[in-house]
Design an enzyme around this catalytic site. Structure first.
Site, PDB file in Angstrom:
ATOM      1  N   SER A  13      48.635   2.736 -66.891  1.00  0.00           N
ATOM      2  CA  SER A  13      48.451   1.376 -67.118  1.00  0.00           C
ATOM      3  C   SER A  13      49.794   1.786 -67.697  1.00  0.00           C
ATOM      4  CB  SER A  13      47.418   1.246 -67.572  1.00  0.00           C
ATOM      5  OG  SER A  13      47.652   0.144 -68.054  1.00  0.00           O
ATOM      6  N   HIS A  38      50.286   0.942 -63.049  1.00  0.00           N
ATOM      7  CA  HIS A  38      48.891  -0.274 -63.075  1.00  0.00           C
ATOM      8  C   HIS A  38      49.620  -1.759 -63.252  1.00  0.00           C
ATOM      9  CE1 HIS A  38      45.614  -1.464 -62.341  1.00  0.00           C
ATOM     10  NE2 HIS A  38      45.503  -1.553 -63.248  1.00  0.00           N
ATOM     11  N   ASP A  40      49.066  -4.873 -65.773  1.00  0.00           N
ATOM     12  CA  ASP A  40      47.863  -5.483 -66.539  1.00  0.00           C
ATOM     13  C   ASP A  40      48.542  -6.942 -65.831  1.00  0.00           C
ATOM     14  OD1 ASP A  40      45.511  -3.699 -65.644  1.00  0.00           O
ATOM     15  OD2 ASP A  40      46.709  -2.383 -67.060  1.00  0.00           O
ATOM     16  N   MET A  42      47.239 -10.587 -67.296  1.00  0.00           N
ATOM     17  CA  MET A  42      46.289 -11.387 -68.075  1.00  0.00           C
ATOM     18  C   MET A  42      46.576 -12.501 -68.076  1.00  0.00           C
ATOM     19  SD  MET A  42      44.464  -8.620 -69.647  1.00  0.00           S
ATOM     20  CE  MET A  42      44.777  -7.082 -69.784  1.00  0.00           C
ATOM     21  N   HIS A  71      47.546  -5.695 -61.325  1.00  0.00           N
ATOM     22  CA  HIS A  71      46.170  -5.898 -61.312  1.00  0.00           C
ATOM     23  C   HIS A  71      46.285  -7.758 -61.891  1.00  0.00           C
ATOM     24  CE1 HIS A  71      42.619  -5.054 -63.648  1.00  0.00           C
ATOM     25  NE2 HIS A  71      42.086  -5.818 -62.888  1.00  0.00           N
ATOM     26  N   MET A  73      44.146 -10.546 -64.059  1.00  0.00           N
ATOM     27  CA  MET A  73      43.685 -10.676 -64.592  1.00  0.00           C
ATOM     28  C   MET A  73      43.722 -12.350 -65.015  1.00  0.00           C
ATOM     29  SD  MET A  73      42.364  -7.280 -65.956  1.00  0.00           S
ATOM     30  CE  MET A  73      44.426  -6.675 -65.696  1.00  0.00           C
ATOM     31  N   MET A 142      35.673  -1.991 -61.997  1.00  0.00           N
ATOM     32  CA  MET A 142      36.752  -2.448 -63.384  1.00  0.00           C
ATOM     33  C   MET A 142      35.552  -1.375 -64.031  1.00  0.00           C
ATOM     34  SD  MET A 142      39.165  -3.389 -64.177  1.00  0.00           S
ATOM     35  CE  MET A 142      39.702  -3.111 -65.309  1.00  0.00           C
ATOM     36  N   GLY A 147      40.653  -6.631 -69.930  1.00  0.00           N
ATOM     37  CA  GLY A 147      41.271  -7.666 -71.155  1.00  0.00           C
ATOM     38  C   GLY A 147      41.614  -6.342 -72.347  1.00  0.00           C
ATOM     39  N   PHE A 148      41.312  -5.293 -72.380  1.00  0.00           N
ATOM     40  CA  PHE A 148      42.248  -4.341 -73.482  1.00  0.00           C
ATOM     41  C   PHE A 148      42.389  -3.150 -73.116  1.00  0.00           C
ATOM     42  CE2 PHE A 148      40.083  -8.686 -74.878  1.00  0.00           C
ATOM     43  CZ  PHE A 148      41.164  -9.166 -76.492  1.00  0.00           C
ATOM     44  N   GLY A 149      43.482  -2.485 -73.383  1.00  0.00           N
ATOM     45  CA  GLY A 149      43.611  -1.005 -72.901  1.00  0.00           C
ATOM     46  C   GLY A 149      42.298   0.046 -74.397  1.00  0.00           C
ATOM     47  N   GLY A 150      42.014   1.195 -73.940  1.00  0.00           N
ATOM     48  CA  GLY A 150      41.818   2.277 -74.844  1.00  0.00           C
ATOM     49  C   GLY A 150      40.002   1.841 -75.293  1.00  0.00           C
ATOM     50  N   ASP A 179      39.736   1.877 -62.954  1.00  0.00           N
ATOM     51  CA  ASP A 179      40.394   1.203 -64.135  1.00  0.00           C
ATOM     52  C   ASP A 179      39.216   1.034 -64.963  1.00  0.00           C
ATOM     53  OD1 ASP A 179      41.997   0.196 -65.816  1.00  0.00           O
ATOM     54  OD2 ASP A 179      42.147  -1.571 -64.296  1.00  0.00           O
ATOM     55  N   GLY A 180      39.928   1.583 -66.349  1.00  0.00           N
ATOM     56  CA  GLY A 180      38.868   1.685 -67.814  1.00  0.00           C
ATOM     57  C   GLY A 180      38.328   2.859 -68.409  1.00  0.00           C
ATOM     58  N   GLY A 181      38.978   3.107 -69.743  1.00  0.00           N
ATOM     59  CA  GLY A 181      37.667   4.934 -69.281  1.00  0.00           C
ATOM     60  C   GLY A 181      38.648   5.449 -68.944  1.00  0.00           C
ATOM     61  N   GLY A 201      45.523   4.337 -68.756  1.00  0.00           N
ATOM     62  CA  GLY A 201      46.573   3.177 -69.834  1.00  0.00           C
ATOM     63  C   GLY A 201      47.003   4.777 -70.775  1.00  0.00           C
TER      64      GLY A 201
HETATM   65  C1  DX5 Z   1      42.011  -2.675 -68.774  1.00  0.00           C
HETATM   66  C2  DX5 Z   1      43.339  -3.019 -67.718  1.00  0.00           C
HETATM   67  C3  DX5 Z   1      43.171  -1.408 -67.512  1.00  0.00           C
HETATM   68  C4  DX5 Z   1      44.218  -0.954 -69.212  1.00  0.00           C
HETATM   69  C5  DX5 Z   1      43.301   0.429 -69.224  1.00  0.00           C
HETATM   70  O1  DX5 Z   1      41.560  -4.857 -68.737  1.00  0.00           O
HETATM   71  O2  DX5 Z   1      42.656  -3.598 -66.594  1.00  0.00           O
HETATM   72  O3  DX5 Z   1      44.412  -1.228 -66.664  1.00  0.00           O
HETATM   73  O4  DX5 Z   1      45.288  -0.942 -68.958  1.00  0.00           O
HETATM   74  O5  DX5 Z   1      43.310   0.419 -69.955  1.00  0.00           O
HETATM   75  P1  DX5 Z   1      42.750   2.061 -70.787  1.00  0.00           P
HETATM   76  O6  DX5 Z   1      43.038   3.645 -69.598  1.00  0.00           O
HETATM   77  O7  DX5 Z   1      43.529   2.607 -72.186  1.00  0.00           O
HETATM   78  O8  DX5 Z   1      41.207   1.855 -70.973  1.00  0.00           O
HETATM   79 ZN    ZN Z   2      43.662  -2.769 -64.934  1.00  0.00          ZN
END
Ligand code: DX5
Ligand code: ZN
Length: 229
Positions: A13, A38, A40, A42, A71, A73, A142, A147-150, A179-181, A201
């Site tokens: 991502s 990927h 994102d 938003m 994706h 959002m 999800m 909304g956020f990475g990491g 997707d996520g974590g 990501g």
């Molecule tokens: C979160 C995004 C994800 C994000 C994942 O809202 O949809 O695609 O980039 O990031 P990581 O892998 O860092 O959780």
């Molecule tokens: Zn995503």
């Protein structure tokens, strides 16, 4: 015959990449096998963050031959989904929670020539897809609140993958993306549960050596697929 890939795919991502160096990120990914990109999107409304729109996707399209997995959002995704296809997205996913007419929007995405994905937030049960099977090419679960990475992985999604895998065995084929974590600690278990595509990501772009992180994630995913038989 199943539409599932022989080996699972990784979707780095670019949310976690340097936004002033996106072409460099894509150049780095050009030699990475079994990767899709990927993206994102938003809107600051459906999710509490704002990222990129169609012009940036069009720019990304010019810089990579990889599949662009967009994706969305965003609220009212039907208003913009086709513009993302026109900008060069190969896959476009919309949130089930954002569109009361997602069956229609998924059909329009397919009609425009892209793969259509349906996304579920952590609190939405996979059974919400029961009567949509056949209308989408992939389901994106999800494993964080979008909304956020990491953010930290929500373990409950493992059970959701298994239930979704059972659903597709009974009533029609589609890919499962998560997707996520996602990282080296859970990639094998996610694939063993039935995931075909993992988004990563922070685990890729937050590492000192993204290509090495990709290789390690793919190896963990293969181990998960082999364990599942
Ligand atoms: C979160 C995004 C994800 C994000 C994942 O809202 O949809 O695609 O980039 O990031 P990581 O892998 O860092 O959780
Ligand atoms: Zn995503």
């Amino acid at each position: 015959m199943s539409i599932r890939p022989q080996q699972p795919l990784l979707a780095p991502s670019i949310l976690s990449a340097d936004y002033t160096r996106l072409a460099d990120a894509l150049a780095m990914l050009s030699s990475a096998e079994r990767c899709i990109v990927h993206v994102d999107v938003m809107d600051g409304h459906f999710v509490p963050n704002i990222t990129i729109g169609m012009p940036v996707v069009a720019g990304l399209r010019r810089e990579t031959a990889h599949i662009l997995d967009c994706h969305l959002m965003i609220a009212e995704p039907a208003r913009y989904a086709l513009e993302f296809v026109q900008a060069g997205a190969d896959w476009v996913s919309i949130h089930q929670e954002a569109d009361p007419h997602c069956h229609r929007t998924l059909g329009a995405i397919r009609q425009a020539g892209a793969k259509a994905g349906i996304v579920l937030n952590p609190g939405t049960p996979v059974e919400a897809l029961t009567d949509l099977v056949g209308a989408f090419d992939y389901a994106l679960l999800m494993s964080v609140n979008p909304g956020f990475g990491g953010q930290s992985f929500i373990p409950r999604v493992l059970d959701k993958i298994r239930r979704l895998d059972a659903m597709r065995r009974n009533s029609g084929d589609f890919l499962i993306e998560v997707d996520g974590g996602v990282g080296p600690g859970n990639a094998a278990a996610l694939v063993a549960a039935g995931a075909d595509v993992l988004v990563a990501g922070n685990a890729v772009f937050g590492s000192g050596d993204p290509l090495r992180a990709i290789t390690e994630l793919l190896a963990a995913m293969d181990a998960g697929r082999n364990a599942a038989g």
